[in-house]
Motif scaffolding. Structure first.
Motif, PDB file in Angstrom:
ATOM      1  N   VAL A  62       0.909  -1.145   0.124  1.00  0.00           N
ATOM      2  CA  VAL A  62      -0.016  -0.026   0.033  1.00  0.00           C
ATOM      3  C   VAL A  62       0.898   1.159   0.096  1.00  0.00           C
ATOM      4  O   VAL A  62       0.635   2.060  -0.760  1.00  0.00           O
ATOM      5  N   TYR A  63       1.845   1.349   0.865  1.00  0.00           N
ATOM      6  CA  TYR A  63       2.930   2.276   1.030  1.00  0.00           C
ATOM      7  C   TYR A  63       3.588   2.600  -0.510  1.00  0.00           C
ATOM      8  O   TYR A  63       4.234   3.828  -0.611  1.00  0.00           O
ATOM      9  N   LYS A  64       3.981   1.566  -1.061  1.00  0.00           N
ATOM     10  CA  LYS A  64       4.655   1.841  -2.316  1.00  0.00           C
ATOM     11  C   LYS A  64       3.639   2.224  -3.270  1.00  0.00           C
ATOM     12  O   LYS A  64       4.257   3.036  -4.438  1.00  0.00           O
ATOM     13  N   ALA A  65       2.530   2.016  -3.342  1.00  0.00           N
ATOM     14  CA  ALA A  65       1.286   2.485  -4.223  1.00  0.00           C
ATOM     15  C   ALA A  65       0.958   3.715  -3.914  1.00  0.00           C
ATOM     16  O   ALA A  65       0.718   4.827  -4.865  1.00  0.00           O
ATOM     17  N   PHE A  66       1.057   4.194  -2.682  1.00  0.00           N
ATOM     18  CA  PHE A  66       0.363   5.256  -2.188  1.00  0.00           C
ATOM     19  C   PHE A  66       1.202   5.946  -0.962  1.00  0.00           C
ATOM     20  O   PHE A  66       1.833   5.307  -0.404  1.00  0.00           O
ATOM     21  N   ARG A  67       1.317   7.037  -0.860  1.00  0.00           N
ATOM     22  CA  ARG A  67       1.940   8.094   0.103  1.00  0.00           C
ATOM     23  C   ARG A  67       1.510   7.506   1.266  1.00  0.00           C
ATOM     24  O   ARG A  67       2.402   7.293   2.236  1.00  0.00           O
ATOM     25  N   ASP A  68       0.171   7.696   1.468  1.00  0.00           N
ATOM     26  CA  ASP A  68      -0.518   7.626   2.930  1.00  0.00           C
ATOM     27  C   ASP A  68      -1.840   7.282   2.724  1.00  0.00           C
ATOM     28  O   ASP A  68      -2.440   7.022   1.594  1.00  0.00           O
ATOM     29  N   LYS A  69      -2.732   7.339   3.830  1.00  0.00           N
ATOM     30  CA  LYS A  69      -4.052   6.967   3.509  1.00  0.00           C
ATOM     31  C   LYS A  69      -4.919   8.022   3.053  1.00  0.00           C
ATOM     32  O   LYS A  69      -5.790   7.681   2.171  1.00  0.00           O
ATOM     33  N   HIS A  70      -4.377   9.360   3.164  1.00  0.00           N
ATOM     34  CA  HIS A  70      -5.051  10.402   2.148  1.00  0.00           C
ATOM     35  C   HIS A  70      -5.179  10.172   0.798  1.00  0.00           C
ATOM     36  O   HIS A  70      -6.030  10.350   0.005  1.00  0.00           O
ATOM     37  N   ALA A  71      -3.825   9.717   0.209  1.00  0.00           N
ATOM     38  CA  ALA A  71      -3.746   9.345  -1.138  1.00  0.00           C
ATOM     39  C   ALA A  71      -4.363   8.152  -1.580  1.00  0.00           C
ATOM     40  O   ALA A  71      -4.934   8.233  -2.571  1.00  0.00           O
ATOM     41  N   VAL A  72      -4.734   7.213  -0.609  1.00  0.00           N
ATOM     42  CA  VAL A  72      -5.618   6.114  -0.983  1.00  0.00           C
ATOM     43  C   VAL A  72      -6.821   6.393  -1.252  1.00  0.00           C
ATOM     44  O   VAL A  72      -7.611   6.268  -2.208  1.00  0.00           O
ATOM     45  N   PHE A  73      -7.248   7.580  -0.412  1.00  0.00           N
ATOM     46  CA  PHE A  73      -8.645   8.003  -0.280  1.00  0.00           C
ATOM     47  C   PHE A  73      -8.969   8.721  -1.758  1.00  0.00           C
ATOM     48  O   PHE A  73     -10.031   8.694  -2.328  1.00  0.00           O
ATOM     49  N   LEU A  74      -7.962   9.692  -2.240  1.00  0.00           N
ATOM     50  CA  LEU A  74      -8.113  10.514  -3.339  1.00  0.00           C
ATOM     51  C   LEU A  74      -8.330   9.539  -4.730  1.00  0.00           C
ATOM     52  O   LEU A  74      -9.274   9.704  -5.386  1.00  0.00           O
ATOM     53  N   ALA A  75      -7.576   8.656  -4.548  1.00  0.00           N
ATOM     54  CA  ALA A  75      -7.617   7.622  -5.401  1.00  0.00           C
ATOM     55  C   ALA A  75      -8.928   7.013  -5.506  1.00  0.00           C
ATOM     56  O   ALA A  75      -9.424   6.849  -6.836  1.00  0.00           O
TER      57      ALA A  75
ATOM     58  N   GLU B 179     -18.050  14.839   5.688  1.00  0.00           N
ATOM     59  CA  GLU B 179     -16.903  14.753   6.982  1.00  0.00           C
ATOM     60  C   GLU B 179     -15.805  15.439   6.714  1.00  0.00           C
ATOM     61  O   GLU B 179     -15.069  15.625   7.480  1.00  0.00           O
ATOM     62  N   LEU B 180     -15.644  15.898   5.169  1.00  0.00           N
ATOM     63  CA  LEU B 180     -14.057  16.168   4.908  1.00  0.00           C
ATOM     64  C   LEU B 180     -13.961  17.889   4.249  1.00  0.00           C
ATOM     65  O   LEU B 180     -12.943  18.389   4.598  1.00  0.00           O
ATOM     66  N   SER B 181     -14.874  18.028   3.641  1.00  0.00           N
ATOM     67  CA  SER B 181     -14.946  19.339   2.726  1.00  0.00           C
ATOM     68  C   SER B 181     -14.533  20.600   3.660  1.00  0.00           C
ATOM     69  O   SER B 181     -13.986  21.584   3.153  1.00  0.00           O
ATOM     70  N   ALA B 182     -15.020  20.579   4.886  1.00  0.00           N
ATOM     71  CA  ALA B 182     -14.986  21.880   5.657  1.00  0.00           C
ATOM     72  C   ALA B 182     -13.566  22.336   5.995  1.00  0.00           C
ATOM     73  O   ALA B 182     -12.947  23.368   6.400  1.00  0.00           O
ATOM     74  N   HIS B 183     -12.699  21.164   6.072  1.00  0.00           N
ATOM     75  CA  HIS B 183     -11.062  21.174   6.427  1.00  0.00           C
ATOM     76  C   HIS B 183     -10.081  20.608   5.511  1.00  0.00           C
ATOM     77  O   HIS B 183      -9.094  20.620   6.052  1.00  0.00           O
ATOM     78  N   ASP B 184     -10.455  20.028   4.470  1.00  0.00           N
ATOM     79  CA  ASP B 184      -9.506  19.310   3.526  1.00  0.00           C
ATOM     80  C   ASP B 184      -9.789  20.144   2.189  1.00  0.00           C
ATOM     81  O   ASP B 184     -10.889  19.614   1.642  1.00  0.00           O
ATOM     82  N   ALA B 185      -9.073  20.870   1.704  1.00  0.00           N
ATOM     83  CA  ALA B 185      -9.266  21.699   0.448  1.00  0.00           C
ATOM     84  C   ALA B 185      -9.224  20.729  -0.610  1.00  0.00           C
ATOM     85  O   ALA B 185      -9.877  21.049  -1.579  1.00  0.00           O
ATOM     86  N   MET B 186      -8.134  19.447  -0.761  1.00  0.00           N
ATOM     87  CA  MET B 186      -8.330  18.927  -1.764  1.00  0.00           C
ATOM     88  C   MET B 186      -9.634  18.172  -2.076  1.00  0.00           C
ATOM     89  O   MET B 186      -9.840  17.904  -3.129  1.00  0.00           O
ATOM     90  N   VAL B 187     -10.219  17.471  -1.019  1.00  0.00           N
ATOM     91  CA  VAL B 187     -11.604  16.668  -0.982  1.00  0.00           C
ATOM     92  C   VAL B 187     -12.451  17.789  -1.414  1.00  0.00           C
ATOM     93  O   VAL B 187     -13.310  17.548  -2.152  1.00  0.00           O
TER      94      VAL B 187
END
Length: 205
Positions: free
Chosen positions: A57-70, A125-133
């Motif tokens: 998982v960490y080879k494919a993505f930087r972190d949990k956030h990157a997994v979520f965006l994908a 859950e995320l839009s208020a504090h996560d600009a990317m999401v």
């Protein structure tokens, strides 16, 4: 969808075959995020669901956030395909919109409804504090609204929808209806699809 940008690092290195199917892994991640939300999902939850070792998982993505965006991109791409496929079965603009609404009802029922919509869940859950999401949520909702507005205009062009119907305003209200259906489905409240869609279609009278 920027799927190639989300491929594992090994996929970018010549001679290193990918060890898993990315789309299958992301589909499994989508299910976890839909059911549990972002914050309640751990890397352990994701590795178990994706059937991957933590290192993979960490080879494919930087972190949990990157997994979520994908996963978000994978989910929205599939949902857009399903919605457009439903619309395409209609013979005119009016029938196409009705089919889209019925498709939302279908995805708001039963286990699919209980899993919820990743776009709606992310908005809450995320839009208020996560600009990317937040940007991705806004883009997806705008895409959905534009699609409905386009169907209304197509219906006006083919005569199935009256010219006096305000395409943009009606599309915004229908967006509220469709996303509200997903909230109701997540809350496990019953939906009388035919009845609700019949009421919604009166907006096109």
């Amino acid at each position: 969808m920027q799927k190639t940008a989300r491929r594992s690092q090994s996929a970018r290195r010549p001679g290193r075959p990918r060890e898993f199917d990315m789309d299958t892994a992301l589909d499994r991640a989508v299910r976890v995020f839909r059911e549990r939300g972002y914050h309640a999902t751990s890397i352990g939850d994701l590795t178990a669901a994706m059937r991957l070792a933590t290192g993979s998982v960490y080879k494919a993505f930087r972190d949990k956030h990157a997994v979520f965006l994908a996963a978000f991109e994978r989910y929205t791409a599939l949902r857009q395909e399903q919605t457009r496929s439903a619309a395409a079965r209609g013979a005119n603009g009016r029938e196409q919109i009705r089919n889209v609404l019925l498709s939302y009802v279908e995805h708001s029922h039963g286990i699919e409804g209980r899993r919820g919509c990743l776009v709606v869940g992310s908005a809450v859950e995320l839009s208020a504090h996560d600009a990317m999401v937040a940007a991705r949520v806004s883009t997806q909702l705008a895409t959905n609204e534009d699609f409905i507005a386009g169907l209304i205009r197509a219906g006006q062009a083919d005569g199935s929808i009256p010219r006096h119907v305000a395409a943009d305003d009606t599309a915004r209200l229908m967006l509220c209806i469709t996303q509200g259906m997903r909230v109701v489905g997540k809350a496990r409240l019953p939906l009388d699809g035919e009845r609700l869609v019949g009421v919604a279609m009166k907006l096109l009278a």
